[in-house]
Design a protein around this motif. Sequence first.
Motif, mmCIF file in Angstrom:
data_model
loop_
_atom_site.group_PDB
_atom_site.id
_atom_site.type_symbol
_atom_site.label_atom_id
_atom_site.label_comp_id
_atom_site.label_asym_id
_atom_site.label_seq_id
_atom_site.Cartn_x
_atom_site.Cartn_y
_atom_site.Cartn_z
ATOM 1 N N UNK A 161 -5.265 -53.050 59.689
ATOM 2 C CA UNK A 161 -5.960 -51.762 59.608
ATOM 3 C C UNK A 161 -6.910 -51.705 58.415
ATOM 4 N N UNK A 162 -6.904 -52.755 57.594
ATOM 5 C CA UNK A 162 -7.737 -52.760 56.404
ATOM 6 C C UNK A 162 -7.025 -52.254 55.172
ATOM 7 N N UNK A 163 -5.825 -51.693 55.318
ATOM 8 C CA UNK A 163 -5.032 -51.219 54.189
ATOM 9 C C UNK A 163 -4.090 -52.327 53.738
ATOM 10 N N UNK A 164 -4.124 -52.727 52.463
ATOM 11 C CA UNK A 164 -3.257 -53.811 51.994
ATOM 12 C C UNK A 164 -1.779 -53.480 52.194
ATOM 13 N N UNK A 165 -0.998 -54.516 52.469
ATOM 14 C CA UNK A 165 0.453 -54.375 52.603
ATOM 15 C C UNK A 165 1.127 -55.255 51.557
ATOM 16 N N UNK A 166 2.176 -54.733 50.945
ATOM 17 C CA UNK A 166 2.914 -55.497 49.956
ATOM 18 C C UNK A 166 4.058 -56.255 50.602
ATOM 19 N N UNK A 167 3.924 -57.574 50.710
ATOM 20 C CA UNK A 167 4.967 -58.415 51.296
ATOM 21 C C UNK A 167 5.978 -58.774 50.216
ATOM 22 N N UNK A 168 7.253 -58.461 50.463
ATOM 23 C CA UNK A 168 8.315 -58.622 49.465
ATOM 24 C C UNK A 168 9.118 -59.886 49.765
ATOM 25 N N UNK A 169 9.213 -60.779 48.788
ATOM 26 C CA UNK A 169 10.000 -61.994 48.958
ATOM 27 C C UNK A 169 11.181 -62.029 47.992
ATOM 28 N N UNK A 170 12.255 -62.676 48.429
ATOM 29 C CA UNK A 170 13.518 -62.638 47.705
ATOM 30 C C UNK A 170 13.709 -63.804 46.744
ATOM 31 N N UNK A 171 14.641 -63.626 45.836
ATOM 32 C CA UNK A 171 14.997 -64.698 44.914
ATOM 33 C C UNK A 171 15.536 -65.914 45.662
ATOM 34 N N UNK A 172 16.400 -65.685 46.652
ATOM 35 C CA UNK A 172 16.961 -66.827 47.364
ATOM 36 C C UNK A 172 15.860 -67.600 48.100
ATOM 37 N N UNK A 173 14.926 -66.866 48.701
ATOM 38 C CA UNK A 173 13.845 -67.528 49.410
ATOM 39 C C UNK A 173 12.970 -68.347 48.484
ATOM 40 N N UNK A 174 12.597 -67.780 47.340
ATOM 41 C CA UNK A 174 11.745 -68.500 46.388
ATOM 42 C C UNK A 174 12.494 -69.686 45.802
ATOM 43 N N UNK A 175 13.759 -69.482 45.461
ATOM 44 C CA UNK A 175 14.555 -70.574 44.917
ATOM 45 C C UNK A 175 14.706 -71.702 45.928
ATOM 46 N N UNK A 176 14.901 -71.340 47.200
ATOM 47 C CA UNK A 176 15.012 -72.358 48.256
ATOM 48 C C UNK A 176 13.744 -73.191 48.328
ATOM 49 N N UNK A 177 12.583 -72.519 48.266
ATOM 50 C CA UNK A 177 11.326 -73.267 48.362
ATOM 51 C C UNK A 177 11.092 -74.133 47.141
ATOM 52 N N UNK A 178 11.414 -73.614 45.959
ATOM 53 C CA UNK A 178 11.234 -74.408 44.746
ATOM 54 C C UNK A 178 12.106 -75.665 44.777
ATOM 55 N N UNK A 179 13.310 -75.524 45.295
ATOM 56 C CA UNK A 179 14.196 -76.681 45.362
ATOM 57 C C UNK A 179 13.701 -77.687 46.396
ATOM 58 N N UNK A 180 13.099 -77.191 47.485
ATOM 59 C CA UNK A 180 12.479 -78.111 48.448
ATOM 60 C C UNK A 180 11.337 -78.866 47.776
ATOM 61 N N UNK A 181 10.502 -78.161 47.006
ATOM 62 C CA UNK A 181 9.406 -78.824 46.296
ATOM 63 C C UNK A 181 9.933 -79.935 45.401
#
Length: 570
Positions: free
Chosen positions: A202-222
């Motif tokens: 719609x042209x209005x920004x949306x704030x996508x919320x990500x979790x600690x577990x999700x970020x930690x999971x990705x960092x560990x994959x990296x």
Amino acid sequence: MSAPSPVYTGRRDDLRFGPAHPVEPGTLDELLARTAARVPEQTAVVGDGGPLTFAEVDRRATAVARYLRDRGIGTGDRVVVVANRCGWMSAVVTGIIRAGAVYVPVDASYPAERVSFIFSDCEPAAAFALGGASLPEDLAEKLTRSGVVTATVTDDSPLGRALIDGSADPAWSTVGTFTRAEQSRPLTGEDPCYIIYTSGTTGTPKGAVNTHRGVSAHMQWMGRALTSVGDTTTPIRMLQKAPVSFDVGVGELIGPLATGGAVVVPPPDWWPGDVDALVKMIAGYDVTVMSMVPSLMRVLFDVLDDLGVPLSTFSNIRHMIFGGEAVPADIVRRSLDEIGCRVYGLYGPTETAMDVTWVEYTHDLVGASDFDDTASLLGLPEDNVACYVVTEEGTEVAPDDGDIPGELCLAGPQVGLGYLNRPQQTAAAFVPSLHPEVDGGRMYRTGDIVAWTTVGGRRVLKFLGRIGDQVKIRGNRVELGEVEAHLRDLPGVRQAAAVAVDQDGSRALVAFVVAEEDATPDVTALAAQLGGTVPEYMVPSQISVITELPVNANGKLDRRALADLVQNPG
């Protein structure tokens, strides 16, 4: 906004599920703290503001965390950082996370109206300005009246000087390990970690919320995927190239700090088009992991060729990551042969904790007879990620069911919490998963159309387009991505995009193409050739040749701008 279950078991020998790995630790603050304790004297930041060791970043981050806690800011409170890239980012962002607060990055180049919208929408408890950035004057006054904590962090600001020499108010600059007991409530894996504002339909920004577990999971994959080459282990040294407000920018900042590598920070006034400075930073700071858009890499190659500089200048790069576009075979071959690195394609929407699928581009893959330079391969799910292809009728497509298109749905711990303050949009996009006994029970509908396909004898996911790119022309359903794919197959065409516009009271299909180098496509001939492969209603009524396709602030094709070109060709 309900939290996803942390349980993910995966299934061996099923391409829909990435390998299952324990996410331990389950919060980013704990992962960052453990890494700093493991390699305290190792360099964590080079370039602007550096060099800084992990111990020094950790000390400054602890001071930032106590500064926030001393002002009543704790777990779950949002802290906005308006910034250009700069050396202060590592300590400030780590300190926000350490205090239990939620990091909300805002690019300093954003228009004041967009900045004000983000502040109004996320209602932060504090705001920092870094890297020469400042808050709009009227916004700063409003925040002060509302009791929001605001501070500018530079080498010469009061807060910056206090963080450098540790000589400020002892209530928040106390030396010593920051413990979880100092958080207002100990963080859990399901707590919000960061919020990225992305453009909405719609042209209005949306704030996508990500979790600690999700970020930690990705960092560990990296850490597992991007530190090893053969039998050797090389720390992740990444250039902070992407804007701070993109999840790629978050990954470039946090990835090295979470895995024991180093962040290479450009000067705040650097812009990615400055190829000369880019070359010097990559080689001079020993960058080992580089994230690039293929088209920018081609420009970089051309500049170096013109200067007579060999690509072996980049021999320090061990892993080259491409995203956002199709990856041409010649770019892959030159990276493999002349740089000597491994080459990957990564994909991930903002609504998940960064990348969720990957494919490694090898000589065998790009040399396969069915490899398509113009196709965007997504590959297979990363660790702890599940990928489902779901048809319009709601049927799941198995990996061996054939090249049947459907919507890509993602599950696993990297799936975010949803959109801040938008319960209806969250409920529509974040739904119960197809295999809760395996993936944790919650999935995100990406809106991306994909298909399982065979390339080089392997089944992988291929990106086809967006659901929103489906239009009706004279009553016929047309996938814009399909039209674009057929146009790209025509001689002399490098890129193509199509839009539907209102013309003379009806809906018309219009296309734009970017020519291959030294090619001059005849648009009449292109239309005739396209008519030989697709139904008549899929042949655009108008095809125009342009020098480049417009993209929006997120680097994605800007169809609105294309539609404007039709209405206002001048």
